[in-house]
Design a protein around this motif. Structure first.
Motif, PDB file in Angstrom:
ATOM      1  N   SER A 170       0.827  -1.205   0.000  1.00 27.46           N
ATOM      2  CA  SER A 170       0.000   0.000   0.000  1.00 27.46           C
ATOM      3  C   SER A 170       0.867   1.263   0.000  1.00 27.46           C
ATOM      4  O   SER A 170       0.510   2.257  -0.643  1.00 27.46           O
ATOM      5  CB  SER A 170      -0.958   0.003   1.188  1.00 27.46           C
ATOM      6  N   ILE A 171       2.001   1.240   0.675  1.00 24.19           N
ATOM      7  CA  ILE A 171       2.919   2.375   0.661  1.00 24.19           C
ATOM      8  C   ILE A 171       3.498   2.572  -0.736  1.00 24.19           C
ATOM      9  O   ILE A 171       3.558   3.692  -1.249  1.00 24.19           O
ATOM     10  CB  ILE A 171       4.042   2.186   1.700  1.00 24.19           C
ATOM     11  N   ALA A 172       3.887   1.485  -1.383  1.00 21.13           N
ATOM     12  CA  ALA A 172       4.428   1.572  -2.742  1.00 21.13           C
ATOM     13  C   ALA A 172       3.371   2.085  -3.710  1.00 21.13           C
ATOM     14  O   ALA A 172       3.665   2.893  -4.591  1.00 21.13           O
ATOM     15  CB  ALA A 172       4.937   0.205  -3.179  1.00 21.13           C
ATOM     16  N   GLN A 173       2.126   1.649  -3.565  1.00 22.29           N
ATOM     17  CA  GLN A 173       1.050   2.127  -4.429  1.00 22.29           C
ATOM     18  C   GLN A 173       0.804   3.613  -4.205  1.00 22.29           C
ATOM     19  O   GLN A 173       0.621   4.374  -5.163  1.00 22.29           O
ATOM     20  CB  GLN A 173      -0.226   1.339  -4.167  1.00 22.29           C
ATOM     21  N   TYR A 174       0.813   4.051  -2.962  1.00 21.68           N
ATOM     22  CA  TYR A 174       0.591   5.459  -2.630  1.00 21.68           C
ATOM     23  C   TYR A 174       1.678   6.333  -3.263  1.00 21.68           C
ATOM     24  O   TYR A 174       1.384   7.353  -3.889  1.00 21.68           O
ATOM     25  CB  TYR A 174       0.594   5.611  -1.110  1.00 21.68           C
ATOM     26  N   ILE A 175       2.927   5.921  -3.140  1.00 20.66           N
ATOM     27  CA  ILE A 175       4.041   6.694  -3.692  1.00 20.66           C
ATOM     28  C   ILE A 175       4.011   6.682  -5.219  1.00 20.66           C
ATOM     29  O   ILE A 175       4.224   7.708  -5.862  1.00 20.66           O
ATOM     30  CB  ILE A 175       5.379   6.169  -3.142  1.00 20.66           C
ATOM     31  N   SER A 176       3.709   5.533  -5.823  1.00 25.07           N
ATOM     32  CA  SER A 176       3.688   5.463  -7.284  1.00 25.07           C
ATOM     33  C   SER A 176       2.538   6.274  -7.863  1.00 25.07           C
ATOM     34  O   SER A 176       2.687   6.914  -8.909  1.00 25.07           O
ATOM     35  CB  SER A 176       3.607   4.020  -7.750  1.00 25.07           C
ATOM     36  N   GLU A 177       1.385   6.305  -7.208  1.00 27.07           N
ATOM     37  CA  GLU A 177       0.277   7.132  -7.687  1.00 27.07           C
ATOM     38  C   GLU A 177       0.620   8.614  -7.602  1.00 27.07           C
ATOM     39  O   GLU A 177       0.278   9.389  -8.497  1.00 27.07           O
ATOM     40  CB  GLU A 177      -0.989   6.839  -6.893  1.00 27.07           C
ATOM     41  N   ALA A 178       1.308   9.004  -6.537  1.00 31.55           N
ATOM     42  CA  ALA A 178       1.721  10.404  -6.410  1.00 31.55           C
ATOM     43  C   ALA A 178       2.728  10.769  -7.495  1.00 31.55           C
ATOM     44  O   ALA A 178       2.637  11.844  -8.103  1.00 31.55           O
ATOM     45  CB  ALA A 178       2.313  10.648  -5.026  1.00 31.55           C
ATOM     46  N   ALA A 179       3.681   9.884  -7.762  1.00 32.60           N
ATOM     47  CA  ALA A 179       4.673  10.156  -8.802  1.00 32.60           C
ATOM     48  C   ALA A 179       4.014  10.226 -10.176  1.00 32.60           C
ATOM     49  O   ALA A 179       4.372  11.074 -11.003  1.00 32.60           O
ATOM     50  CB  ALA A 179       5.754   9.077  -8.787  1.00 32.60           C
ATOM     51  N   MET A 180       3.049   9.364 -10.434  1.00 32.45           N
ATOM     52  CA  MET A 180       2.346   9.410 -11.721  1.00 32.45           C
ATOM     53  C   MET A 180       1.570  10.715 -11.868  1.00 32.45           C
ATOM     54  O   MET A 180       1.500  11.287 -12.956  1.00 32.45           O
ATOM     55  CB  MET A 180       1.402   8.218 -11.851  1.00 32.45           C
ATOM     56  N   ARG A 181       1.011  11.212 -10.787  1.00 31.42           N
ATOM     57  CA  ARG A 181       0.263  12.478 -10.853  1.00 31.42           C
ATOM     58  C   ARG A 181       1.204  13.655 -11.065  1.00 31.42           C
ATOM     59  O   ARG A 181       0.893  14.572 -11.827  1.00 31.42           O
ATOM     60  CB  ARG A 181      -0.547  12.666  -9.588  1.00 31.42           C
ATOM     61  N   ILE A 182       2.362  13.631 -10.430  1.00 31.36           N
ATOM     62  CA  ILE A 182       3.317  14.735 -10.563  1.00 31.36           C
ATOM     63  C   ILE A 182       3.938  14.745 -11.948  1.00 31.36           C
ATOM     64  O   ILE A 182       4.025  15.792 -12.594  1.00 31.36           O
ATOM     65  CB  ILE A 182       4.407  14.631  -9.478  1.00 31.36           C
TER      66      ILE A 182
END
Length: 49
Positions: free
Chosen positions: A9-21
């Motif tokens: 879940s931490i990896a998903q949270y970080i990857s979604e943020a990076a994809m948005r940025i």
């Protein structure tokens, strides 16, 4: 098993943020071009020296 779910879940949270940025813009601003300045310039405290 709980630790692997937390890490996932931490990896998903970080990857979604990076994809948005770093992803493409989803802004829907109209293309209106440069607008001329028609007002008065700000005269703040720096002009009173």
């Amino acid at each position: 098993m709980a630790i692997s779910r937390i890490l996932a879940s931490i990896a998903q949270y970080i990857s979604e943020a990076a994809m948005r940025i770093f992803g493409p813009n989803d802004d829907a601003y109209p293309v209106i071009g440069i607008q001329p300045f028609t007002g008065e310039p700000y005269k703040g405290a720096a002009d009173n020296w």
